[in-house]
Structures are given as structure tokens and as C-alpha cells.
Design a protein around this motif. Structure first.
Motif: not given
Length: 420
Positions: A300, A303, A365-368, A408, A410-411
């Protein structure tokens, strides 16, 4: 001392025993690490077939050690559409344009990484560039970014992006069609989600809705398709490419890929005959050091964003992309300050991509970071990307303007077919 621009040339074939030894050192350093694309970086250096070119201002110096590189990294990756030496599969189009131009920035403390994609059709000023044959080319006030590779080679693309961003870019690499194909084969393919069918007669890409393991020529076609995704624009293609890139990072993070010596060697061989590296990247120690800088970055905090621009303009921008400099200043101020970045809104992925419906059903999704903060616009003429942030101070995250799309690693996202 500044080195003159060198003509592209093949390095001498090394002693076979030395070549094997270099590969084993590189492979040993890479296998225990879990970074994003570094296996490819490390493997490039073991081949005698890699071509090199000097960037403007290249400085000679001792090679880095086999450890994470000290400080941050700016590396420009350029995808060439040249057919020279690529066989008959791509037609006989002449010229050498940059199909893809991406800047990788690794933060000084190796806590985050940002990849900026630049639209190939974006009209920008091009500075005076060294002529590989001697002398220099005149500066131009408004030309598409993708002409820089044919105008002055990889060094000219680097100079143009440096002028556009205000960042110093000491590392650069150019990859050709066959290199993309062979490297995708070497990693065993990349799973890509397609939410709407893609049917592009220009590249021959036909993909139904669903998840596809892209490999070989299918990978190249997917990355090159413009008419088949989003709104058919260069901006739509970038967001579709980011679907692939985020999946590639997740794939390369897997221990199975990184511990497979066959894949590592395949990546090295795949890249060798289809790349041009800046002399700053020619050392295996430097390549591995950059690779190791990526090993502990969370998904995450990796980017992928697009340089902001609009279409539909007139004059020099007719049929091209017009840059949004003020919005871009926010992005590059964050990069110069080594701040992680996030898009203004979750799911602001651009017209060529959407959040994977399956991932959306499972939750956001997890955010930065939890509390993004914007930074002041940068002065494009003088930002310094080498300032080391104060230790033990939590970094704020820059929320980017709405015009800057991306995601990101992670998304989970899907490419969106062009249904026009």
C-alpha cells in the motif's frame, strides 16, 4: 567530469567463469529478498548482451556495495516501439518512439515508492539534447513526449522528464518489444482482471471478461492497446497498464518467484538482448542495491499514478494531451519531499480501469495512510529530490488532485474495455 554521450555499443563478452560467478553473487543477494521488480533489475547485469549509453552528466565513481542503496532513487524506464532487430512480427514501421515512459521514485528511507506514467502524446517543451553523432539538437517548445527517443535517444528522454518534473534522474533503461515478451515469459505470466471485453483490431488483443494470465505476445498487446480500453485515449491506456503493473508487483513479491533460480536466469536472458541501460546501471552491484531498496516497502506504499493531462484541446494540443502543470506540481513536490501519495478518492483509477468488483465486495482496499495532507506546489525549475528527511518523524501522505489518477499495488483493479 562529464562524460560525452556514447554511441550505443555492445560490451565485451566476459570470461564464462566470471559471468557465472557474477550471476551467483547477484542471485544469492536477490533470493532472500521480497521486493517488487528487483529480480529483473539484478538479472539484467549478468548478460554480455546488454547495451549501455551515457546520460548527460554521468559521473564515474566506485560501484555500490551489495546492500540497499544509500538514499533515494529516481529511475526512468522507457519502452521503445522500434522494430529494429525485433523480427517481422510487428511490421516494418520505421522510427523509434517511446511507447511508454515511467519514472520510479524510491524514498530516501526506502519506506515508499511512486511510479509516474507520462502520456506518450503529451505535448511538452523539449530541451536541447546531445546528438549521439556529435554536437546537440535545438530545443523545441511544444512536441509530443514520445519523439524524444528518436530525437536524441534515451538521454534526451531523461533530460525532458527532468525539465518537466524538476527531479534529477541518474538511472535510466530502455526496453524493446521482444524484451517485454521474454520477461513476461520468464516470470510465468501476470494475472490481469478484465471487467469489460477488450477487442482491439489495431493490436489484435481480444480478451473476454474475467481474469487472464497474460504472457508472451499477449502481454505486449495488452500493454500497447489504446483503442481497446477506456475511452480509446492515451490516458485510458495508462490506467489499464497500471492494472497490469500492480498485479506484476504482487506477483514478483511472491517467494516462489524470487526463489526460483530458473526464473531469475530467464529474466536475465530475456532482458539481455533487448535493453539499453544507462552506464550508471551497468554495474551488477548498483542494480542489486536498487533492488534491495524495495524489499521492505508495503504494497500500500507502492503507488502508480499518471501525469495529469486533458484531451480535446486545439492548436498544438489538437488530438494530443495537454499537461496540467499546477496539479503535477503537487505530485512532484510530494516526491521531492519523499512523501507517499494517494489519489484524491478511493477508486480514482482513470477511465481505463475500475476497482475489481470482487475486491470491492470484500471491503475497501487498504489506504497508504489515515490522514492525508496536501503540500504546496513545487517550483519545477529547482526542486531537490536528494534532501534526507528527518529521522523518526512520521510522514504525512499527500492527497493528489482529482486529475491525477492511479492506484496502489495493494488495490485489486480490472482493465475496462472500450465499448464505443
Amino acid at each position: 567530469m562529464t562524460h560525452p554521450i556514447a554511441r550505443h555499443g555492445r560490451q565485451k563478452t566476459p570470461n564464462p567463469i566470471a559471468l557465472v560467478g557474477r550471476f551467483l553473487v547477484v542471485a544469492a543477494a536477490v533470493v532472500g529478498v521480497s521486493g517488487a521488480a528487483f529480480a529483473a533489475f539484478a538479472a539484467w547485469s549478468v548478460s554480455s548482451e546488454v547495451q549501455t549509453v551515457a546520460l548527460a552528466g554521468d559521473m564515474a565513481g566506485p560501484p555500490a556495495q551489495i546492500s540497499a542503496i544509500d538514499g533515494g532513487v529516481n529511475l526512468l524506464l522507457v519502452g521503445s516501439d522500434s522494430r529494429e532487430g525485433q523480427g517481422d512480427a510487428y511490421g516494418d514501421t520505421e522510427g523509434n518512439l517511446n511507447d511508454v515512459t515511467m519514472l520510479l521514485h524510491i524514498a530516501q528511507d526506502h519506506s515508499s515508492a511512486t511510479v509516474v506514467s507520462f502520456p506518450r502524446d503529451m505535448v511538452v517543451p523539449i530541451p536541447s539534447c546531445p546528438d549521439p553523432a556529435g554536437g546537440s539538437f535545438d530545443a523545441m517548445s511544444a512536441q509530443p513526449l514520445n519523439v524524444t527517443l528518436s530525437y536524441g535517444g534515451l538521454p534526451c528522454t531523461v533530460l525532458t522528464v527532468e525539465a518537466l518534473t524538476g527531479l534529477s534522474i541518474p538511472f535510466a533503461a530502455e526496453i524493446q518489444f521482444n524484451g517485454v515478451i521474454e520477461m513476461s515469459n520468464a516470470v510465468g505470466g501476470v494475472p490481469v482482471c478484465v471487467v469489460d471485453p477488450i477487442d482491439d483490431p489495431y493490436t489484435g488483443v481480444v480478451l473476454d471478461s474475467g481474469t487472464h494470465l497474460l504472457q508472451g505476445a499477449d502481454t505486449l498487446g495488452f500493454l500497447r492497446t489504446r483503442h481497446g480500453v477506456g475511452d480509446g485515449s492515451d490516458l485510458g491506456r495508462i490506467s489499464s497498464q497500471q492494472v497490469f503493473l500492480s498485479s506484476l508487483v504482487r506477483t514478483m513479491k511472491s517467494s516462489a518467484t524470487l526463489s526460483d533460480f530458473g526464473k531469475l536466469y530467464g529474466i536475465a536472458r530475456a532482458a539481455s538482448g533487448n535493453m539499453v541501460l544507462s552506464q550508471s546501471l551497468a554495474s551488477p552491484d548498483t542494480l542489486v542495491s536498487i533492488a534491495l531498496a524495495l524489499k521492505d516497502i508495503d504494497l500500500d506504499r507502492v503507488s502508480f499514478v499518471a501525469y495529469p493531462g486533458t484531451t480535446g484541446g486545439d492548436g498544438v494540443y489538437a488530438g494530443k494531451v495537454e499537461p496540467l502543470y499546477d496539479d503535477a506540481d503537487v505530485l512532484f513536490a510530494a516526491i521531492a519531499a519523499d512523501q507517499p501519495v494517494v489519489t484524491a478518492d478511493p477508486g480514482n483509477t482513470g477511465v481505463g480501469a475500475v476497482v475489481d468488483p470482487a475486491a470491492a465486495a470484500a471491503g475497501p482496499a487498504s489506504s497508504a495512510a489515515a490522514a492525508p495532507s496536501t503540500t504546496a506546489p513545487a517550483d519545477r525549475s529547482a526542486p531537490d529530490a536528494t534532501t534526507t528527511p528527518a529521522p523518526d518523524v512520521a510522514k504525512s501522505v499527500t492527497a493528489l488532485p482529482q486529475s491525477i489518477t492511479g492506484q496502489t499495488a495493494a488495490e485489486y483493479t480490472c482493465s475496462k474495455g472500450n465499448d464505443d
